[in-house]
Design an enzyme around this catalytic site. Structure first.
Site, mmCIF file in Angstrom:
data_model
loop_
_atom_site.group_PDB
_atom_site.id
_atom_site.type_symbol
_atom_site.label_atom_id
_atom_site.label_comp_id
_atom_site.label_asym_id
_atom_site.label_seq_id
_atom_site.Cartn_x
_atom_site.Cartn_y
_atom_site.Cartn_z
ATOM 1 N N HIS A 1 -61.813 -37.861 5.931
ATOM 2 C CA HIS A 1 -61.910 -36.687 5.543
ATOM 3 C C HIS A 1 -61.702 -35.461 4.550
ATOM 4 C CE1 HIS A 1 -64.039 -32.194 6.240
ATOM 5 N NE2 HIS A 1 -64.680 -32.890 6.488
ATOM 6 N N ASP B 1 -71.993 -33.269 12.803
ATOM 7 C CA ASP B 1 -70.824 -33.130 12.884
ATOM 8 C C ASP B 1 -69.997 -33.190 13.538
ATOM 9 O OD1 ASP B 1 -72.349 -33.918 9.747
ATOM 10 O OD2 ASP B 1 -71.459 -32.228 8.826
ATOM 11 N N HIS C 1 -68.905 -39.945 8.004
ATOM 12 C CA HIS C 1 -68.467 -38.711 7.460
ATOM 13 C C HIS C 1 -67.181 -38.858 7.040
ATOM 14 C CE1 HIS C 1 -69.338 -34.737 7.363
ATOM 15 N NE2 HIS C 1 -68.070 -34.408 7.602
ATOM 16 N N HIS D 1 -72.295 -28.457 14.427
ATOM 17 C CA HIS D 1 -71.048 -28.765 14.519
ATOM 18 C C HIS D 1 -71.079 -28.613 15.354
ATOM 19 C CE1 HIS D 1 -70.951 -28.155 10.379
ATOM 20 N NE2 HIS D 1 -69.605 -28.506 9.844
#
Length: 272
Positions: A132, A77, A128, A226
C-alpha cells in the site's frame, strides 16, 4: 504493516475527500495525480475531466462503462479486515452479484479464509499493491515488485496464477505507473462512484451509505466501496435490490473490459 495501513487511511481521508469533490482532479507535482471526478447526478455519468480522460484513454485504463447501458460494477478495496466482509459476501451471493476485491498483502496474510471464499464464490481479485505505498513515487522496478509480491502470495494461497486488474492505493498515480502496468499485463481500474466510507470506527448509518450510492448511480457505474464500513454492509442489500428495480444489472469487470476489446490482456479468471 497494520499500523502503516491505518496511517495510510488517515492520509487518504484528506486525499480522497478532495478527489471525490467537484474538482475534477488534484495534482501533487508535475506528474502525480489523485483520481477524482465530478459526481454523477440524476443518472448522468460521472466525469473525470479532460486531462484525466486523456490519460485514461492513452493508457487504456477504465473508470466507467457505456452511458446507454444500465449496468453497474461492484468493486471493493480491502486493506485490512474489520469484521464486515463476510456479510458483504453473503449479500453478493444472495443477490447473485459479482464483484472484484482489490486486496493488499496485509489482507491476504490476515484474512486468508475470506480471500478463499471470495474466489470460491466466483469473485475476482484485483491488485491493490502488496504494501500500500504511493505507487507513483516508486521506480518501475519498485512498481513491478509490489504487483508481483501480491500475485505470488495470492497464488500461494488460492492457486490463481496472477491478477490482471490493478488499482493504485488512495487513487494516486502517474503516467509511468499506467505505462509500466500495461507492459506487465495489468489494466488499471479506477471508479466513478465513491463516498467517504474508509474510516474504520466511524458510523454514519446505513442510510448514509445507501443514499450516497443511489444518488450517484448511473449507467456504466464502477462503484468503489470499502469493506471496513459497517454502513456499507448494512446498506448493500437494499442498494442492490433497489438498483435492480430501476433496471440495473450487476456485471463483472470482465464484462466491462469487453467494451474495450483493443487492450492486449486476457480476461481475468475468477477461479484457479
Amino acid at each position: 504493516m497494520w499500523k502503516q495501513h491505518i496511517v495510510g487511511s488517515v492520509i487518504a481521508t484528506f486525499i480522497i475527500a478532495a478527489a471525490i469533490s467537484f474538482n475534477p482532479f488534484s495534482a501533487s507535482g508535475s506528474d502525480e495525480y489523485n483520481w477524482g471526478f465530478k459526481r454523477a447526478k440524476n443518472g448522468e455519468q460521472a466525469e473525470a475531466g479532460a486531462q484525466l480522460d486523456q490519460i485514461v484513454e492513452k493508457y487504456d485504463a477504465i473508470y466507467k462503462g457505456k452511458p446507454d447501458n444500465k449496468v453497474a460494477y461492484l468493486t471493493f478495496d480491502n486493506g485490512y479486515e474489520n469484521g464486515f466482509t463476510e456479510s458483504i459476501l453473503d449479500t453478493l451471493k444472495k443477490e447473485n452479484a459479482p464483484a472484484t476485491f482489490f486486496l493488499t498483502g496485509h489482507y491476504l496474510e490476515s484474512a486468508p479464509d475470506l480471500v478463499k471464499r471470495m474466489v470460491k464464490d466466483g469473485h475476482m481479485i484485483g491488485n491493490h499493491s502488496y504494501g500500500h505505498p504511493n505507487m507513483a513515487r516508486l521506480t518501475p522496478d519498485g512498481m513491478r515488485k509490489e504487483w508481483k509480491k501480491l500475485d505470488d502470495k495470492l497464488r500461494e494461497l488460492t492457486g490463481i496464477e496472477r491478477t490482471t486488474y490493478a488499482r493504485p492505493p488512495e487513487g494516486t498515480f502517474n503516467a509511468k505507473l499506467l505505462e509500466v502496468g500495461n507492459a506487465e499485463g495489468y489494466r488499471h481500474i479506477f471508479w466513478s462512484v465513491a463516498f467517504k466510507d474508509w474510516e474504520r470506527d466511524v458510523r454514519r448509518g446505513a442510510d448514509y451509505a445507501y443514499n450516497a450510492l443511489m444518488e450517484q448511480l448511473h449507467p456504466g457505474a464502477v462503484i468503489l466501496m470499502h469493506t471496513v464500513a459497517q454502513d456499507n454492509a448494512e446498506a448493500l442489500p437494499r442498494f442492490i435490490a433497489d438498483a435492480k428495480k430501476q433496471g440495473y444489472t450487476f456485471l463483472s469487470l470482465n464484462d466491462l473490459v469487453l467494451e474495450h476489446e483493443d487492450f492486449p490482456v486476457a480476461l481475468q479468471s475468477s477461479t484457479p
